[in-house]
Design an enzyme around this catalytic site. Structure first.
Site, short mmCIF file in Angstrom:
data_model
loop_
_atom_site.label_atom_id
_atom_site.label_comp_id
_atom_site.label_asym_id
_atom_site.label_seq_id
_atom_site.Cartn_x
_atom_site.Cartn_y
_atom_site.Cartn_z
CB SER A 11 -20.57 -39.75 10.77
OG SER A 11 -21.34 -40.33 9.99
CE LYS B 34 -14.79 -41.50 10.34
NZ LYS B 34 -15.66 -42.26 9.37
CE LYS C 295 -19.14 -45.10 6.40
NZ LYS C 295 -18.31 -45.20 7.43
#
Length: 607
Positions: A152, A162, A419
């Site tokens: 990220s 992830k 998100k």
């Protein structure tokens, strides 16, 4: 023998017996030759911990670092766990994506290798993708799980892994513990072949199809809105992968490259070294400086930005005075919420079944908004793993979850349970068109229009002002000691543990302000519930305290799960003005720093 009891030589031998990567093997043999026991101990003594955020660490040789061996071990354990936990897991398969960071492509190939060896179908996204595309693909392909290789917005020296579950959300407890145990049971490499993904019949490459479906979903959100043909904005992907995704999303609103949408040239292409920013996070102070300077050169008054894996979004506007105003994560969150609510036809559904969510560290103005207007609001723990999973649960109960956000510039819209910085960028441009049409008029600057809308929101729902920052805690023991100090700083308040253990007692005041509410999600205490048991999940492995002062200030203090930080979120509410709220928040920050955090004395470092 437990790893903690082994000698350095034994740990090194264990590593060399497993590692098949020449570069990382050489790192360990060079450290051995140099007699660098301290560094070997740091890298080999403990294993990288698999948690709800997956894996994230520095790119180096060693059991505690991100490298090909630890990624392969994680993938083997994950494949075993998923095969046993998800029906038809092998047939449903795994979605694998990766970004531009150092080693990302290699880690993705090794992940595929482990799952292919186990017999899984692999949906391999074979070009650079932004993180939200992986959970979207898991959902659309009905896959058993997904892995996105990215760190990220972390520094260039890091990478991460992830994990998404079959519902298209990041994993939550207790799955992390089950996966971690499966990893420990499968440390010996089964196979080490990064080319297997190129020749196995179990591999398919659905990127084009999934991307088309993703933009079809964004088109639904865009509706028939088109930006003002005279609008111009500067975009930065922050040296990340967002560029082509942002351009295609902006085109849904009629934006044309080099006419409406301009890109910071120095930051336009993926670069894993992030040469123009110290921290590749648009939330960090100064991160948008180059984008603002590029805008000034060609008289542009709007900057929009993604972080490198494009799951976060930020924006800044220039006022009539020539000064830039970067919107906070909470300001963007309430603007999105207000815009969505204001443009809905609420006669077509039951208002009480409309839902919006945010995290406990985010602004409580969304709660005030919901209470005033009559829609459903809920807070979750920090992280979209909690927001996304809770949204799915509420949708199963008949709620229409139209929005969720957290202050760390993360925003979730319908169609994906995570998100999405690209979707947020598009929705922000749509929001600006709405402000032009309904509020600001042609004679006002974009900044003035946003300020007018924010003032309308605050006047109706309360003036909420935040002071959010962090301290650096290079040693985790520093964070532990600070939280222990807070809990044992007894000044006559009630015990803060429902089991009756009186060792921990919460403070009754901060400065001159009285503590009116206390919730400790580490110990499992909530002063507001009848049995003093929190509604939100409790985790003894993560530090988190929330409390209220004089019923006008809310503070959350937590340890970061991915960075060496102790994070502090202060929000003050006033009925008078933002300035009054800001003054209260500043005073509380100073009181906490003096009484509780005591940088220098405790080992906490100011950023």
């Amino acid at each position: 023998m437990p790893q903690s009891l082994k000698s350095i030589r034994e740990l090194a031998d264990d590593w060399l017996a497993l590692d098949q990567n020449e570069n990382t093997r050489k790192q360990i043999t060079d450290l051995l030759a140099a007699g660098n026991v301290a560094e070997l101990d740091r890298r080999l003594r403990t294993r990288i911990q698999f948690g709800t955020a997956g894996l994230r660490a520095k790119l180096e040789a060693g059991f505690s670092r991100m490298n090909e061996l630890t990624v392969l071990q994680a993938s083997q354990g994950l494949s075993v766990y998923v095969a046993g936990a998800v029906p038809d897991a092998l047939k449903r398969g795994i979605v694998i994506g990766y970004d531009h960071r150092h080693e990302s492509a290699e880690f993705a190939r090794l992940t595929a290798c482990a799952f292919l060896h186990k017999g899984f179908v692999v949906h391999f996204l074979d070009k650079l993708v932004h993180t939200p595309l992986v959970p979207f693909a898991v959902d659309r392909l009905h896959a058993a799980c997904g892995v996105m290789v990215t760190a990220s917005h972390n520094p260039a020296s890091a990478n991460g892994y992830k994990v998404y579950w079959s519902n298209g959300c990041q994993i939550v407890k207790p799955r992390d513990k089950g996966i971690a145990a499966a990893i420990d049971d499968n440390l010996e490499p089964w196979i080490w072949d990064k080319t297997l993904v190129d020749k196995s019949p179990l591999v398919n490459r659905p990127l084009t199809e999934i991307a088309d479906q993703y933009y079809a979903q964004l088109a639904v959100l865009a509706g028939d809105t088109k930006i003002n043909s005279m609008m111009r904005f500067m975009y930065t992907p922050m040296h990340g992968v967002g560029g082509p995704y942002a351009e295609r999303a902006a085109a849904l609103l009629g934006a044309v490259p080099d006419k409406n949408m301009f890109v910071v040239p120095e930051q336009a292409e993926p670069d894993p070294d992030f040469p123009t920013v110290e921290f590749p996070n648009p939330e960090e102070k100064g991160a948008l400086k180059l984008a603002m300077a590029s805008s000034d050169k060609i008289d542009i008054s709007l900057v929009v930005a993604n972080d490198p894996d494009a799951d976060r979004f930020s924006a800044a506007v220039k006022g009539a005075d020539g000064k830039w105003m970067q919107l906070t994560g909470n300001e963007l969150g309430i603007l999105f919420a207000y815009f969505l609510f204001s443009t809905m036809d609420t006669t077509k559904f039951e208002l009480s079944k409309l839902a919006m969510l945010n995290s406990t560290a985010s602004s409580q103005i969304l709660r005030s908004f919901a209470e005033t207007e009559g829609f459903y609001y809920e807070e979750t723990l920090t992280g979209f793993k909690w927001l996304g999973n809770r949204a799915i649960e509420l949708e199963a109960q008949g709620y229409n979850v139209v929005f969720a956000f957290e202050e760390a510039i993360g925003y979730m819209f319908p169609g994906i349970h995570d998100k999405d910085g690209i979707g947020a960028m598009m929705m922000f441009l749509k929001l600006l068109r709405w402000i032009e049409d309904t509020v600001s008029g042609t004679k006002m600057t974009r900044a003035q229009g946003i300020i007018i809308v924010l003032e309308q929101i605050y006047k109706k729902y309360g003036y909420f002002e935040n002071k959010n920052s962090y301290y650096v805690a290079l040693d985790p023991r520093v964070t532990d000691s600070v939280f222990n100090y807070i809990r044992t700083k007894s000044d006559g308040a009630a015990a803060a543990e429902p089991s009756g253990n009186n060792e921990y007692r919460y403070p009754s005041r901060v400065g001159t302000r009285q503590v009116t509410y206390w919730r400790d999600l580490t110990l499992g205490y909530d002063s507001s519930t009848p049995d003093h048991v929190p509604v939100l999940p409790v985790s003894k492995s993560s530090e988190m305290i929330t409390f209220a002062l004089d019923s006008a200030v809310r503070v959350t203090i937590r340890g970061s799960g991915t960075e060496p930080k102790l994070k502090v979120y202060i929000e003050a509410k006033s009925t008078v003005s933002r300035e009054a709220s800001r003054q209260i928040a500043d005073e509380v920050w100073d009181d906490l720093e003096r009484e509780w955090f005591r940088p220098g004395e405790t080992g906490l470092l100011r950023p």
